[in-house]
Design an enzyme around this catalytic site. Structure first.
Site, mmCIF file in Angstrom:
data_model
loop_
_atom_site.group_PDB
_atom_site.id
_atom_site.type_symbol
_atom_site.label_atom_id
_atom_site.label_comp_id
_atom_site.label_asym_id
_atom_site.label_seq_id
_atom_site.Cartn_x
_atom_site.Cartn_y
_atom_site.Cartn_z
ATOM 1 C CE LYS A 35 -0.384 -0.104 5.054
ATOM 2 N NZ LYS A 35 -1.289 -0.089 6.217
ATOM 3 C CE1 TYR A 253 13.714 31.637 4.679
ATOM 4 C CE2 TYR A 253 13.833 29.269 4.311
ATOM 5 C CZ TYR A 253 13.625 30.559 3.839
ATOM 6 O OH TYR A 253 13.330 30.756 2.503
#
Length: 357
Positions: A35, A253
């Site tokens: 899956k 950042y």
């Protein structure tokens, strides 16, 4: 020319891990769980690689099962979430899919339709997500008795199989064994990946190895390599800039990391836009030039910074392993406060998958 950021998929490692699952399953057969696009590895390539070894595949939903048929494969496919609409039952019958029914609404669709594929039924033994409770299960089976032979198997799912200190798995196994004992004609399935590594754990007729096929650990406190698994995905990029930060300079950042001495630094062309976890902070390992290095500062959308102090000869163009053979995906996941499952399934479509044997 495209970026050199790729996910290299080793299909022989995948087969090795499947064979290990079969060994640890004892007398049970192992349905390969593919899956979520083969846990991020590509469902087409994964199923083709296992086609001659796996007797059955398991997916979450119908569209994943159809993707297997699109490869020309005719294996039985178990749909772990069952069907999401009544009309899906006809597709299951036509394609040879085996839905796992877990709710009364799905039973009602089955009973109202002349189109009836082979099914599994899910028992809720304590996971408390999907499945019929022990108290209602006999009534469900009785309602299906006129459809003789339609119920192929019974299954449940473990909540704490990864934790060997918990007794929840044994309790769930006992509940399931008691219920399934009344239906000897049905095959049984309980075993997720973690259950394969629990001593004396009953796996009945079918186990369901998932994450272990891809080399990540299903167990608390143990790495994939310690369990005998091989990494299937190697996430790689390259250095696109190298410079030396002076003491007092920051990178990224928020200036979340500041050099306390002159520090050689590299910028790697990968970030959370590629599926690398943004919350992997300073200290998360990577690999370049035959040495382990560490991330510094915040991960950006397309880039991240690494400390090259231990690899002073590193230069632009050098390959960087983010996880794979030298840095375990579970190790990176722990640094990011998550699990290897999320990292593998989260690698985005802009990262090419390159397959090899």
């Amino acid at each position: 020319m495209p970026r050199n950021t790729v996910a290299k998929i080793n299909l022989e490692a995948l087969r090795h891990n499947y064979r290990l699952a079969c060994e640890r399953a004892g007398g049970a057969q192992a349905m390969a769980v593919v899956k979520a696009d083969g846990y991020g590895h590509g469902i087409a390539a994964v199923t083709q690689a296992l086609a001659t070894e796996a007797g059955c595949f398991a997916v979450a939903c119908l569209e994943e099962a159809l993707a297997i048929r699109a490869q020309g494969l005719t294996h039985p496919v178990v749909l772990l979430q069952g069907v999401h609409a009544r009309k899906d039952l006809a597709v299951c019958l036509q394609e040879g899919f085996e839905p796992v029914l877990h709710s009364q609404s799905q039973i009602d669709w089955l009973m109202a339709d002349a189109v009836r594929p082979m099914i599994w039924l899910k028992v809720n033994t304590g996971m408390n997500r999907l499945g019929f409770s022990p108290g209602e299960f006999a009534a469900v089976m009785a309602s299906l008795r006129p459809m003789q032979g339609i119920v192929k198997g019974l299954m449940t799912h473990f909540a704490c199989a990864d934790d060997t200190a918990s007794d929840a798995t044994q309790l769930q196994t006992n509940v399931f064994r008691d219920i399934a004992g009344a239906y000897p004609d049905c095959v049984r399935s309980v075993g997720n990946s973690a259950a394969h590594f629990r001593d004396n754990q009953a796996l009945f007729e079918w186990s369901r190895p998932g994450i272990m096929l891809y080399g990540a650990s299903p167990m608390l406190g143990a790495s994939g390599s310690e369990l005998g698994l091989r990494p299937v995905m190697k996430l790689e990029s390259e250095l696109i800039a190298v410079r030396t930060l002076a003491a007092g300079e920051s990178v990224g950042y928020g200036e979340s990391w500041t050099a306390d001495k002159p520090t050689p630094m590299g910028i790697v062309a990968i970030g959370y836009g590629d599926g690398y976890p943004r919350h992997a902070g300073t200290g998360t390992p990577a690999w370049v030039g035959g040495r382990r290095i560490r991330l510094i500062g915040r991960v950006s959308m397309d880039m991240l910074a690494v400390d090259l102090s231990d690899v002073p000869t590193a230069q632009v163009g050098d390959r960087v392993e983010l996880w794979g053979d030298h840095v375990g995906v579970d190790e990176v996941a722990a640094c990011a406060g998550t699990i290897g499952y999320e990292l593998l399934t989260g690698v985005t479509a802009r990262v090419p998958r390159l397959y090899s044997e």
